[in-house]
Scaffold this motif. Structure first.
Motif, short mmCIF file in Angstrom:
data_model
loop_
_atom_site.label_atom_id
_atom_site.label_comp_id
_atom_site.label_asym_id
_atom_site.label_seq_id
_atom_site.Cartn_x
_atom_site.Cartn_y
_atom_site.Cartn_z
N ILE A 321 0.84 -1.20 0.00
CA ILE A 321 0.00 0.00 0.00
C ILE A 321 0.88 1.25 0.00
O ILE A 321 0.62 2.23 -0.69
CB ILE A 321 -0.93 0.00 1.23
N ALA A 324 2.32 1.60 -3.40
CA ALA A 324 1.31 2.08 -4.35
C ALA A 324 1.15 3.58 -4.24
O ALA A 324 1.10 4.29 -5.25
CB ALA A 324 -0.02 1.39 -4.09
N ALA A 325 1.09 4.08 -2.99
CA ALA A 325 0.89 5.52 -2.80
C ALA A 325 2.10 6.29 -3.31
O ALA A 325 1.96 7.26 -4.06
CB ALA A 325 0.63 5.81 -1.33
N LEU A 326 3.31 5.83 -2.93
CA LEU A 326 4.51 6.54 -3.38
C LEU A 326 4.65 6.45 -4.89
O LEU A 326 5.08 7.39 -5.54
CB LEU A 326 5.75 5.94 -2.70
N ALA A 330 2.54 10.23 -4.35
CA ALA A 330 2.13 10.81 -3.07
C ALA A 330 3.39 11.14 -2.28
O ALA A 330 4.39 10.42 -2.35
CB ALA A 330 1.28 9.82 -2.29
N GLN A 334 1.54 12.41 2.69
CA GLN A 334 0.25 11.99 2.12
C GLN A 334 0.08 10.49 2.23
O GLN A 334 -1.00 10.00 2.55
CB GLN A 334 0.16 12.44 0.66
N MET A 335 1.16 9.77 1.99
CA MET A 335 1.11 8.31 2.12
C MET A 335 0.66 7.94 3.52
O MET A 335 -0.21 7.10 3.71
CB MET A 335 2.48 7.73 1.82
N HIS A 338 -3.10 9.61 4.28
CA HIS A 338 -4.21 9.17 3.43
C HIS A 338 -4.38 7.66 3.45
O HIS A 338 -5.49 7.18 3.24
CB HIS A 338 -3.99 9.61 1.99
N HIS A 339 -3.30 6.91 3.64
CA HIS A 339 -3.41 5.47 3.47
C HIS A 339 -3.01 4.67 4.70
O HIS A 339 -3.76 3.82 5.16
CB HIS A 339 -2.55 5.03 2.28
N LEU A 343 -5.63 2.87 7.67
CA LEU A 343 -5.63 1.41 7.75
C LEU A 343 -5.21 0.95 9.13
O LEU A 343 -5.61 -0.13 9.59
CB LEU A 343 -4.68 0.82 6.70
N TRP A 437 -13.01 0.15 5.55
CA TRP A 437 -11.75 0.05 4.83
C TRP A 437 -11.55 -1.31 4.22
O TRP A 437 -11.62 -2.27 4.90
CB TRP A 437 -10.59 0.39 5.76
N PHE B 98 3.14 -2.62 -9.89
CA PHE B 98 3.94 -3.55 -9.08
C PHE B 98 3.63 -5.01 -9.42
O PHE B 98 2.67 -5.32 -10.12
CB PHE B 98 3.70 -3.28 -7.60
N ASN B 102 -1.91 -4.08 -6.19
CA ASN B 102 -2.04 -3.45 -4.87
C ASN B 102 -2.99 -2.27 -4.91
O ASN B 102 -2.61 -1.15 -4.61
CB ASN B 102 -0.67 -3.02 -4.33
N PHE B 104 -5.69 0.37 -3.61
CA PHE B 104 -5.99 0.86 -2.27
C PHE B 104 -7.29 0.21 -1.81
O PHE B 104 -8.17 -0.05 -2.62
CB PHE B 104 -6.18 2.38 -2.28
N ILE B 118 -4.36 14.42 -5.68
CA ILE B 118 -3.24 14.98 -4.92
C ILE B 118 -2.35 15.85 -5.80
O ILE B 118 -1.67 16.74 -5.30
CB ILE B 118 -2.38 13.89 -4.21
N ARG B 168 -4.79 3.30 -12.59
CA ARG B 168 -4.42 4.27 -11.56
C ARG B 168 -3.13 4.97 -11.95
O ARG B 168 -2.97 6.18 -11.74
CB ARG B 168 -4.24 3.53 -10.23
#
Lengths: 437, 259
Positions: A321, A324-326, A330, A334-335, A338-339, A343, A437, B98, B102, B104, B118, B168
């Motif tokens: 996760i 994915a955000a980075l 993000a 933010q990572m 937000h995520h 969680l 979630w 990846f 993955n 969210f 963002i 995404r």
């Protein structure tokens, strides 16, 4: 070995190898048995604890009261009619006399019969004074009127009714005499003496008379402290964990901090009490016995628990996760917000409530900062003197009167109920969060 | 590629790239160019450094404390490890898909809109709706999920989840998409769909894909780079690598003699 596999099939089954199946299954069964025994052992002691506490304590929720027709006689309360000039008059008047007069009338006792009146007076709690005073002060129109009132019976009467006294011993060695028992029987017969739900247990403060003692002050004190613990240790704990887990460089310094936090969680709570005494009271000059100081001390104690739980919850968020955000650009902040933190929220919540529950049941540090105090009036702010539920239990357990034994257990039931409510709330919130979630 | 005018532009380039995990060197000085609007496949046995190299291209290695990168890596001629380059902006330009899908644990809609939101790429809900549809269509997922955009992305099948991750990634309109074994967790049918998708994406994006499957590299890529033990063995047009490699190690690997 070849001869064990005959060419002529359907006649002799091939010999099975012994691969120790029997022992393996036996080991598994043995282990399951140990597990069941351990659980049964635990459940037995839990049941024993609950049974002891409840069987001793449920009577605390009923308090023996006497039904009397009380006349607020002006000639007793304010014979010289000076209450307009001197408002203290209404507060200092001889209220017990009103209750006693009503009781003589009900029992048909000659007010001049000293032996009988003395015995009857002892049936009424000294708490009747405040009870009647509060009635009249809040409603001055009652003057010279007759009102049907349930006044508290004395602690001895209550104990006798609940069977806490052995009435078979000689009269001279009992707190309650035969003529009093006879009066009680007569009152009971016409329904004027009965156990009523004990609201005073939840609203009254400290009292040396068991019948008017309650955990009201302790509940308010504990509530203030829980609020302070929540407001200080949750934001500080979560912020510290997020920094340590997500942002801090991994070096010797952070290692030392981590080891120290883990050690702090194991520091005996009384040490936190000494720290609070030294820092908050002696150094910062905060008031003794105040829930503010108690709350701050408990916050210090709860912080490591919350930090450890939060860090574990943050660690448990899958790295995928974060990646994915980075990966879509993000920032680290933010990572996290937000995520990762959303969680981890159920874990943070559970850790916080466990920490709060621990703090709610903590006694030792509060003794050192003066919260083991005889506080009668409900604290209006966290700066006023207060006690806490576990401290109240501790103080009542030291009282000599039989009636305090049931109150001790009653207070334990109240404390356990609070803890149960907190844990159920935690489970409920957790479920809701996890569904989102 | 004998015609000079057809030689594509270099999108990303590495010069003397070395990567260290603590004291251990994972990549020993590699020069590798990635051409615009082409699929470049990185192949090689496990532990050869191909994923490590891929993760240098959008600085995902920054998240590993002990990882140190030396040498020069450029995007459109700019050094991406230059202190003036913001890693967040770099990752908005160089997206990543990846190995394991993955998404969210949020709705399909939120999965797509997170990046644009963002980065401030959309001004209104209508803009976001457009981006969601465009990205999902681009990833070939629109028809399958258009009626359930508000359902959680984690409820999709593995192949759909991976395409959601691709959607995404393209929602933030990157220039380069890095794919780290994107099909290794998928079944053959889902793999075929994703491979077809990669072929379509090539028209708009520069793609670098790490794969363990030689057939996949042959199917989807125009150029292939062969890694072994932290070295770049050779890089050439895919056709050349698979038909007439100049190095014996490449020959041995693609014919299955080792790896």
């Amino acid at each position: 070995m070849a001869d064990t596999f005959p060419t002529d099939n359907n006649t002799v089954a091939p010999r099975r190898r012994d691969i120790g199946l029997k022992q393996r299954y036996a080991a598994e069964r043995r282990f399951q048995l140990y597990g069941k025994l351990a659980i049964a052992f635990g459940l037995f002691f839990l049941a024993l604890l609950l049974w002891t506490v409840v069987s001793k304590g449920y009577t605390a929720f009923l308090q023996t009261s006497i039904n009397l027709d009380i006349t607020f006689d002006e000639t007793v309360i304010d014979p010289k009619n000076e209450r307009n000039e001197n408002p203290m008059k209404l507060l200092t008047a001889n209220y017990p006399k009103l209750a006693e007069a009503a009781l003589y009338q009900k029992l048909g006792i000659d007010p001049k019969d000293k032996a009988q009146t003395k015995a009857a007076d002892a049936l009424i709690s000294k708490g009747a004074r405040t009870q009647l005073r509060d009635m009249l002060v809040s409603n001055p129109d009652l003057m010279n009127k007759t009102q049907n009132v349930w006044v508290l019976a004395s602690g001895e009467v209550d104990s006798a009714i609940k069977g806490q006294f052995d009435l078979s011993v000689d009269e001279s060695r009992r707190k309650i005499k035969d003529n009093q028992l006879e009066m009680m029987d007569r009152l009971k017969a016409d329904g004027s003496l009965e156990g009523r739900f004990n609201t005073g247990l939840f609203t009254n403060g400290g009292s040396s008379r068991p019948e008017t003692a309650g955990v009201g002050v302790a509940i308010i004190g504990s509530a203030y402290m829980m609020l302070i613990v929540l407001l200080t240790s949750l934001p500080i704990g979560v912020a510290a964990s997020i920094y340590l887990e997500e942002f801090a460089p991994k070096n010797k310094l952070t290692d030392i901090i981590e080891v120290n936090i883990n050690n702090l969680a194991a520091v005996p709570s009384i040490v936190y009490g000494l720290l609070g005494l030294a820092v908050f009271i002696n150094f910062a000059g905060m008031p003794r016995s105040a829930s503010l100081v108690g709350g701050l001390v408990l916050s210090l104690m709860t912080l490591p628990t919350i930090i450890i739980a939060t860090r574990a919850a943050l660690k448990a968020v899958p790295p995928s996760i974060r990646a994915a955000a980075l990966g879509i650009g993000a920032s680290k902040n933010q990572m996290v917000f937000h995520h990762v933190l959303p969680l981890a929220a159920p874990g943070v919540l559970t850790g916080t409530i466990i920490g709060l529950a621990q703090a709610l049941g903590e006694t030792a540090p509060l003794l050192l900062i003066g919260m083991v105090a005889f506080v009668v009036d409900a604290p209006a702010t966290p700066l006023d003197p207060a006690t806490a539920l576990p401290v109240q239990i501790f103080m009542w357990a030291n009282e000599a009167e039989r009636a305090f034994v049931e109150r001790t257990s009653g207070a334990i039931i109240i404390l356990l109920a609070f803890l149960a409510v907190m844990n159920i709330t935690a489970i409920f919130l957790r479920r809701r969060f996890e569904r989102r979630w | 590629m004998n015609d000079e005018s057809k030689t594509p532009k270099v999108k990303m380039a590495g010069k003397g790239v070395e990567v260290f995990y603590g004291a251990k060197q994972a990549i020993n000085g590699i020069d590798l160019e990635v051409y615009e609007r082409q699929v470049t496949a990185l192949i090689g046995p496990s532990g050869c450094g191909k994923s490590t190299y891929l993760r240098c291209l959008n600085r995902m290695n920054d998240t590993i404390d002990i990882c140190k990168v030396k040498g020069l890596l450029t995007l459109d001629g700019e050094d991406i490890y230059d202190p003036n380059i913001d890693v967040v902006e770099l990752r908005a330009r160089v997206g990543m898909v990846f190995q394991k899908p993955n998404p969210f644990p949020k709705s399909i809609y939120e999965n797509i809109t997170y990046g644009p939101r963002i980065h401030g790429l959309a001004k209104s809900k209508a803009d976001l709706d457009v981006i969601v549809e465009k990205s999902l269509r681009g990833a070939g997922l629109w028809e399958e999920v258009k009626d359930r955009l508000l359902e959680p992305g984690t409820g999709l099948s593995g192949g759909q989840q991976q395409r959601l991750c691709i959607a995404r990634a393209i929602a933030v309109q990157p220039e380069v998409i890095l794919m780290d074994e994107p099909c290794s967790a998928l079944d053959p049918i889902a793999t075929a769909i994703v491979e077809e998708l990669i072929g379509e994406l090539r028209e708009q994006y520069t793609i670098v894909i790490v794969t363990h499957s030689m057939q996949q590299a042959a199917r989807v890529s125009q150029r292939t780079a062969m890694f072994h033990l932290g070295d770049l063995v050779e890089v050439d047009d895919t056709e050349t690598i698979f038909t007439n490699p100049s190095e014996k190690r490449t020959q041995d690997y693609i014919t299955g003699r080792f790896g």
